[in-house]
Design an enzyme around this catalytic site. Structure first.
Site, PDB file in Angstrom:
ATOM      1  N   ALA A   1       8.317   4.847   4.864  1.00  0.00           N
ATOM      2  CA  ALA A   1       8.623   4.312   6.207  1.00  0.00           C
ATOM      3  C   ALA A   1       8.547   5.400   7.301  1.00  0.00           C
ATOM      4  O   ALA A   1       8.224   5.006   8.476  1.00  0.00           O
ATOM      5  CB  ALA A   1      10.029   3.695   6.068  1.00  0.00           C
TER       6      ALA A   1
ATOM      7  N   GLY B   1       0.816  -1.370   0.105  1.00  0.00           N
ATOM      8  CA  GLY B   1      -0.277  -0.137  -0.080  1.00  0.00           C
ATOM      9  C   GLY B   1       0.779   1.423  -0.106  1.00  0.00           C
ATOM     10  O   GLY B   1       1.932   1.309  -0.088  1.00  0.00           O
TER      11      GLY B   1
ATOM     12  N   VAL C   1      17.641   0.613  -1.319  1.00  0.00           N
ATOM     13  CA  VAL C   1      17.244   0.143  -2.810  1.00  0.00           C
ATOM     14  C   VAL C   1      16.204   0.999  -3.492  1.00  0.00           C
ATOM     15  O   VAL C   1      15.136   0.895  -2.775  1.00  0.00           O
ATOM     16  CB  VAL C   1      17.039  -1.539  -2.648  1.00  0.00           C
ATOM     17  CG1 VAL C   1      16.490  -1.989  -3.900  1.00  0.00           C
ATOM     18  CG2 VAL C   1      18.099  -2.085  -2.112  1.00  0.00           C
TER      19      VAL C   1
ATOM     20  N   LYS D   1       4.199  -0.366  -9.857  1.00  0.00           N
ATOM     21  CA  LYS D   1       4.207   1.185  -9.642  1.00  0.00           C
ATOM     22  C   LYS D   1       5.413   1.647  -9.238  1.00  0.00           C
ATOM     23  O   LYS D   1       6.019   2.876  -9.510  1.00  0.00           O
ATOM     24  CB  LYS D   1       3.293   1.391  -8.356  1.00  0.00           C
ATOM     25  CG  LYS D   1       3.748   0.744  -7.056  1.00  0.00           C
ATOM     26  CD  LYS D   1       4.830   1.768  -5.902  1.00  0.00           C
ATOM     27  CE  LYS D   1       5.402   0.835  -4.935  1.00  0.00           C
ATOM     28  NZ  LYS D   1       6.195   1.847  -4.073  1.00  0.00           N
TER      29      LYS D   1
END
Length: 349
Positions: free
Chosen positions: A142, A138, A281, A193
């Protein structure tokens, strides 16, 4: 009656793993976080902060971190796997002999495996077929999750009762998981996405304007939907939190690793230059080739993803990639998206 999940292990001491460990503590769970780097685990235990990946965020003193995977997994009633997508197979292979019985696995990585074209759930099932499986995906940054800012996600599991049990275990006033049984839909939206976010970053870096970015987002959602539907996903999942929601967030903010990488490419920097400055990453870099290969296998047109794959592999520069998209034939929107053919003009007498 839903099973009660109280003890949670989190595999992955990066920003997202730390944020999920923190929000699990807010939900009142016992949490052990495994970090690959011993110095990260030591810092979390000593200072209640992850200075390498989430500097400045105060962590719950009850959050215990360790670099010992066996210690992290011991007694866990659910395991959140929060590693880069391309590292999922080796991480689970290492964890397999240590796995705590039939504790469910919640995959929090977003991507498609290079080489095999496997979704993350397919990788997990191949390595640990005995572990019940769920996917968490979703629109999430973070830091905002770790700080307790309002967030909603999809938690998908083929077993609806287990999905609800995990929602109850992880949900808080500000972290709102929505249960789903559409694992494929949750995975495809979250993987594709990232590639589209790079494309939107390129558009922003080139200064092509808000119209262009809106068009790219909309046509990008069409690519997600075409691939997702071919693989068995439900349309409502692809237009929900783990599809459209995640796309909007990731493809419109410089907080996004993928968007900011695309922006740098649009500004004329090389991929090697951008990656050389990063420790975290940007999943879209690795996912692009896998998504394009998966689309080819299913004969699905994904021109935006293909263009970004061309840029990342060095086949195109960013200007040529945009030019290739603008030179595509005009089409009917929706449905079969058939090509519009020009009608030859006839001379008037």
């Amino acid at each position: 009656m839903n099973q009660i999940i109280d003890h949670i292990a989190v595999i992955g001491g990066g920003a997202w793993g730390t944020a999920l460990a923190q929000t699990s503590r807010r939900a009142g769970r016992r949490v052990t976080l495994w970090a690959r780097e011993p110095e990260v685990a030591r810092a979390i235990n000593a200072t209640h902060e992850n200075p390498d990946f989430l500097p400045g965020v105060s962590l719950d003193p009850g959050l215990h971190a360790t670099a010992d995977l066996a210690e992290a997994l011991r007694g866990a009633e659910a395991v959140l796997v929060v590693c880069p997508a391309q590292a999922l197979r080796p991480v689970l292979t290492t964890a397999r002999p240590l796995w705590p019985g039939r504790a469910p696995m919640v995959i929090c990585a977003k991507g498609v495996e290079q080489g095999s074209g496997a979704r993350m759930s397919e990788v997990a099932t191949a390595v640990l077929p005995e572990a019940p499986l769920a996917v968490l995906s979703g629109p999430t940054f973070a830091r905002e999750v770790a700080e307790g800012r309002p967030t909603a996600v999809t938690l998908a599991c083929a077993d609806g009762a287990l999905a609800e049990a995990l929602v109850l275990a992880l949900g808080t006033r500000t972290f709102r998981p929505y249960a789903s049984t559409d694992v494929v839909g949750a995975e495809i939206g979250g993987a594709v996405k990232n590639v589209l976010a790079i494309a939107c970053g390129v558009v922003e870096g080139l200064g092509l304007g808000d119209n262009a970015r809106a068009a790219l987002l909309t046509r990008g959602l069409a690519e997600i939907t075409r691939l997702g539907r071919a693989l068995g996903a439900r349309s409502e999942t692809l237009s929900g939190l783990s599809g459209l929601g995640d796309l909007i967030l990731t493809a419109t903010s410089m907080q996004s690793r993928n968007f900011s990488l695309g922006f740098a490419l649009g500004q004329g920097r090389t991929l090697d230059q951008v990656l050389g400055e990063r420790r975290s990453v940007a999943e879209g870099v690795h996912t692009a080739s896998a998504v394009v290969a998966l689309a080819a296998r299913w004969a699905i047109e994904m021109p935006i993803c293909a263009a970004i794959h061309g840029v990342l592999s060095g086949d195109y520069d960013v200007t040529s990639a945009i030019e290739s998209l603008l030179s595509r034939p005009l089409r009917v929107e929706g449905g079969s998206e058939s090509q519009i053919h020009p009608t030859a003009k006839t001379a008037t007498p």
